[in-house]
Scaffold this motif. Structure first.
Motif, PDB file in Angstrom:
ATOM      1  N   ALA A   1       0.901  -1.418   0.102  1.00 17.85           N
ATOM      2  CA  ALA A   1       0.094   0.458  -0.160  1.00 17.85           C
ATOM      3  C   ALA A   1       0.853   1.550  -0.031  1.00 17.85           C
ATOM      4  CB  ALA A   1      -0.864  -0.029   0.941  1.00 17.85           C
ATOM      5  N   ALA A   2       2.153   0.728   0.858  1.00 20.95           N
ATOM      6  CA  ALA A   2       3.174   2.152   0.972  1.00 20.95           C
ATOM      7  C   ALA A   2       3.626   2.864  -0.793  1.00 20.95           C
ATOM      8  CB  ALA A   2       3.905   2.207   1.752  1.00 20.95           C
ATOM      9  N   VAL A   3       4.437   1.261  -1.226  1.00 22.30           N
ATOM     10  CA  VAL A   3       4.417   1.575  -2.749  1.00 22.30           C
ATOM     11  C   VAL A   3       3.250   1.999  -3.607  1.00 22.30           C
ATOM     12  CG1 VAL A   3       5.408   0.866  -4.856  1.00 22.30           C
ATOM     13  CG2 VAL A   3       5.793   0.068  -2.359  1.00 22.30           C
ATOM     14  N   GLN A   4       2.802   1.744  -3.674  1.00 22.59           N
ATOM     15  CA  GLN A   4       1.056   2.264  -4.283  1.00 22.59           C
ATOM     16  C   GLN A   4       0.934   3.461  -3.788  1.00 22.59           C
ATOM     17  OE1 GLN A   4      -2.928   0.192  -4.280  1.00 22.59           O
ATOM     18  NE2 GLN A   4      -3.623   0.744  -5.552  1.00 22.59           N
TER      19      GLN A   4
ATOM     20  N   GLY B   1       1.880   9.248  -5.510  1.00 21.89           N
ATOM     21  CA  GLY B   1       1.924  10.362  -6.057  1.00 21.89           C
ATOM     22  C   GLY B   1       2.639  11.282  -6.664  1.00 21.89           C
ATOM     23  N   GLY B   2       4.051  10.648  -7.185  1.00 19.97           N
ATOM     24  CA  GLY B   2       4.283  10.439  -7.924  1.00 19.97           C
ATOM     25  C   GLY B   2       4.163  10.911  -9.334  1.00 19.97           C
TER      26      GLY B   2
ATOM     27  N   ALA C   1       8.752  25.337  -9.624  1.00 17.59           N
ATOM     28  CA  ALA C   1       8.003  23.837  -8.591  1.00 17.59           C
ATOM     29  C   ALA C   1       8.262  23.099 -10.117  1.00 17.59           C
ATOM     30  CB  ALA C   1       6.864  24.722  -8.907  1.00 17.59           C
ATOM     31  N   PRO C   2       7.594  22.883 -11.534  1.00 14.43           N
ATOM     32  CA  PRO C   2       7.384  22.725 -12.209  1.00 14.43           C
ATOM     33  C   PRO C   2       9.171  21.057 -11.955  1.00 14.43           C
ATOM     34  CG  PRO C   2       7.177  24.358 -13.536  1.00 14.43           C
ATOM     35  CD  PRO C   2       7.141  24.159 -11.865  1.00 14.43           C
ATOM     36  N   VAL C   3      10.079  22.182 -12.496  1.00 15.51           N
ATOM     37  CA  VAL C   3      11.610  21.762 -12.514  1.00 15.51           C
ATOM     38  C   VAL C   3      11.560  20.286 -10.950  1.00 15.51           C
ATOM     39  CG1 VAL C   3      13.728  22.326 -11.608  1.00 15.51           C
ATOM     40  CG2 VAL C   3      12.391  23.153 -13.862  1.00 15.51           C
ATOM     41  N   PHE C   4      11.105  20.945  -9.544  1.00 13.35           N
ATOM     42  CA  PHE C   4      11.439  19.924  -8.832  1.00 13.35           C
ATOM     43  C   PHE C   4       9.847  19.034  -8.950  1.00 13.35           C
ATOM     44  CE2 PHE C   4      13.984  23.782  -6.995  1.00 13.35           C
ATOM     45  CZ  PHE C   4      15.133  23.074  -6.939  1.00 13.35           C
ATOM     46  N   MET C   5       9.176  19.281  -9.054  1.00 16.43           N
ATOM     47  CA  MET C   5       7.815  18.546  -8.817  1.00 16.43           C
ATOM     48  C   MET C   5       8.577  17.008 -10.101  1.00 16.43           C
ATOM     49  SD  MET C   5       4.544  20.388  -9.190  1.00 16.43           S
ATOM     50  CE  MET C   5       3.862  20.859  -7.996  1.00 16.43           C
ATOM     51  N   THR C   6       8.845  17.128 -10.899  1.00 13.22           N
ATOM     52  CA  THR C   6       9.494  16.414 -12.328  1.00 13.22           C
ATOM     53  C   THR C   6      10.559  15.502 -11.631  1.00 13.22           C
ATOM     54  OG1 THR C   6       8.517  17.930 -13.809  1.00 13.22           O
ATOM     55  CG2 THR C   6       9.788  16.172 -14.946  1.00 13.22           C
TER      56      THR C   6
ATOM     57  N   VAL D   1      10.540  11.447 -11.002  1.00 14.35           N
ATOM     58  CA  VAL D   1      11.298  10.236 -11.528  1.00 14.35           C
ATOM     59  C   VAL D   1      11.518   9.729 -10.741  1.00 14.35           C
ATOM     60  CG1 VAL D   1      12.711  10.488 -12.986  1.00 14.35           C
ATOM     61  CG2 VAL D   1      11.403  11.872 -14.151  1.00 14.35           C
ATOM     62  N   GLN D   2      11.571  10.018  -9.506  1.00 15.59           N
ATOM     63  CA  GLN D   2      12.558   9.160  -8.715  1.00 15.59           C
ATOM     64  C   GLN D   2      11.227   8.563  -8.010  1.00 15.59           C
ATOM     65  OE1 GLN D   2      13.536  12.134  -5.656  1.00 15.59           O
ATOM     66  NE2 GLN D   2      15.675  12.266  -6.310  1.00 15.59           N
ATOM     67  N   ARG D   3      10.204   8.707  -8.098  1.00 20.79           N
ATOM     68  CA  ARG D   3       8.533   8.216  -7.647  1.00 20.79           C
ATOM     69  C   ARG D   3       8.265   6.674  -8.802  1.00 20.79           C
ATOM     70  NH1 ARG D   3       4.536  11.630  -3.696  1.00 20.79           N
ATOM     71  NH2 ARG D   3       7.134  11.936  -2.068  1.00 20.79           N
ATOM     72  N   VAL D   4       8.594   7.214  -9.543  1.00 20.29           N
ATOM     73  CA  VAL D   4       7.632   6.207 -10.410  1.00 20.29           C
ATOM     74  C   VAL D   4       8.665   6.168 -12.565  1.00 20.29           C
ATOM     75  CG1 VAL D   4       5.202   7.700 -10.290  1.00 20.29           C
ATOM     76  CG2 VAL D   4       6.525   8.433 -12.123  1.00 20.29           C
ATOM     77  N   GLY D   5       9.556   6.513 -12.053  1.00 21.53           N
ATOM     78  CA  GLY D   5      10.618   6.745 -13.018  1.00 21.53           C
ATOM     79  C   GLY D   5      10.243   7.752 -14.831  1.00 21.53           C
TER      80      GLY D   5
END
Length: 307
Positions: free
Chosen positions: A11-14, A19-20, A242-247, A251-255
């Motif tokens: 569930a945590a991974v999901q 969120g990513g 904001a979009p630079v850091f969000m992206t 990428v770190q969370r979902v690839g």
């Protein structure tokens, strides 16, 4: 006491994936919104030189703070890396952004976003022509779909007159410049990290934009109506920082693959934001062209993923 299902590792991974993905979508929408904000700023009779200077003026403190932090925690850069970062900052964020904002003076935000969305195809074409990499049949099909969509929207917008050709060529130059930056950054991002690379490159770009302004425009042009400052603040923080850091977090969370596919919402959001905020018409030709471009980029991402 039984353990809640929401506390399980799965569930945590999901939740992290969800969120990513949300961050990738919001980041794509915010980054695409810069075209709409630029159009609003042009209503106050400022030019691209002034617009990009204000954008970087508001975003520079954040990137400089991140750059200083990275400088303290990371190993020192070699002189070779420093020169590469300067070149990448000038090409990827200064030249690309400047050509983009110049082109926005002449074309709709919908066409601008679609042309910029061709960046992956420029990466592929440069890889094939300069790096002599093989392009497969499905990749050629992806390229054909994407460029057919651009031609469709371009021919539609050409009927409205104006300097559509000039604006489109400028934005094409922007996409090509950013593609060169992406190719050049591949090896460096693995060595020094994405956060450090982006922060340093954005600081270089900001310095170039501000130097350009003071060389080409009188300092008195910094005095503008209040809406110019507020819109520039939005452009610098919400549409750049904001979009630079969000992206990056996405990428770190979902690839990178899923994050890039989530970014396909960008051209669609720009098309409809342009209609709602700028009263730019949304026609069947534009929707068809957008669908072709998105199909081409989606197919290209699938081919690259399976390669």
């Amino acid at each position: 006491m039984t353990k809640s299902i929401t506390d399980s590792p799965a569930a945590a991974v999901q939740a992290g994936m969800a969120g990513g993905l949300a961050l990738a979508i919001v980041g794509a929408v915010l980054f695409s919104t810069k075209a709409v904000v630029a159009k609003l700023l042009y209503r106050y009779h400022i030019d691209a030189v002034t617009l990009i200077a204000f954008r970087m003026l508001f975003s520079l403190p954040v990137f400089a703070a991140v750059g200083i932090w990275q400088m303290r925690v990371g190993p020192p850069l070699s002189w070779g890396d420093r020169w590469r970062l300067i070149g990448m900052g000038l090409i990827g964020y200064y030249l690309s952004s400047f050509l983009d904002f110049l082109g926005l003076q002449y074309i709709t935000v919908g066409l601008e976003r679609l042309i910029l969305f061709l960046t992956p195809t420029f990466v592929l074409l440069i890889s094939a022509t300069v790096l002599k990499q093989h392009i497969g049949r499905l990749q050629w099909l992806a390229l054909a779909l994407a460029y057919a969509g651009i031609v469709l929207v371009f021919l539609h917008d050409l009927q409205g007159g104006g300097n559509v050709v000039l604006g489109s060529l400028l934005v094409l130059g922007s996409a090509a410049a950013y593609a060169i930056y992406l190719l050049a950054s591949g090896e460096m991002v693995r060595r020094i990290g994405a956060l450090r690379l982006v922060a340093y490159a954005m600081c270089v770009s900001s310095a170039a934009c501000l130097i350009q302004f003071f060389l080409l425009r009188p300092a008195g042009m910094l005095v503008q109506p209040a809406p110019v400052y507020w819109l520039s603040l939005v452009n610098g923080l919400l549409c750049t920082v904001a979009p630079v850091f969000m992206t990056m977090i996405a990428v770190q969370r979902v690839g990178a693959g899923i994050a890039s596919q989530a970014g396909m919402v960008g051209p669609v959001s720009t098309l409809f934001l342009g209609a709602v905020i700028l009263a730019e018409p949304v026609t069947a030709w534009q929707l068809a062209g957008t669908a072709l471009v998105l199909a081409g980029i989606w197919l290209l991402s699938k081919v690259k993923k399976s390669a």
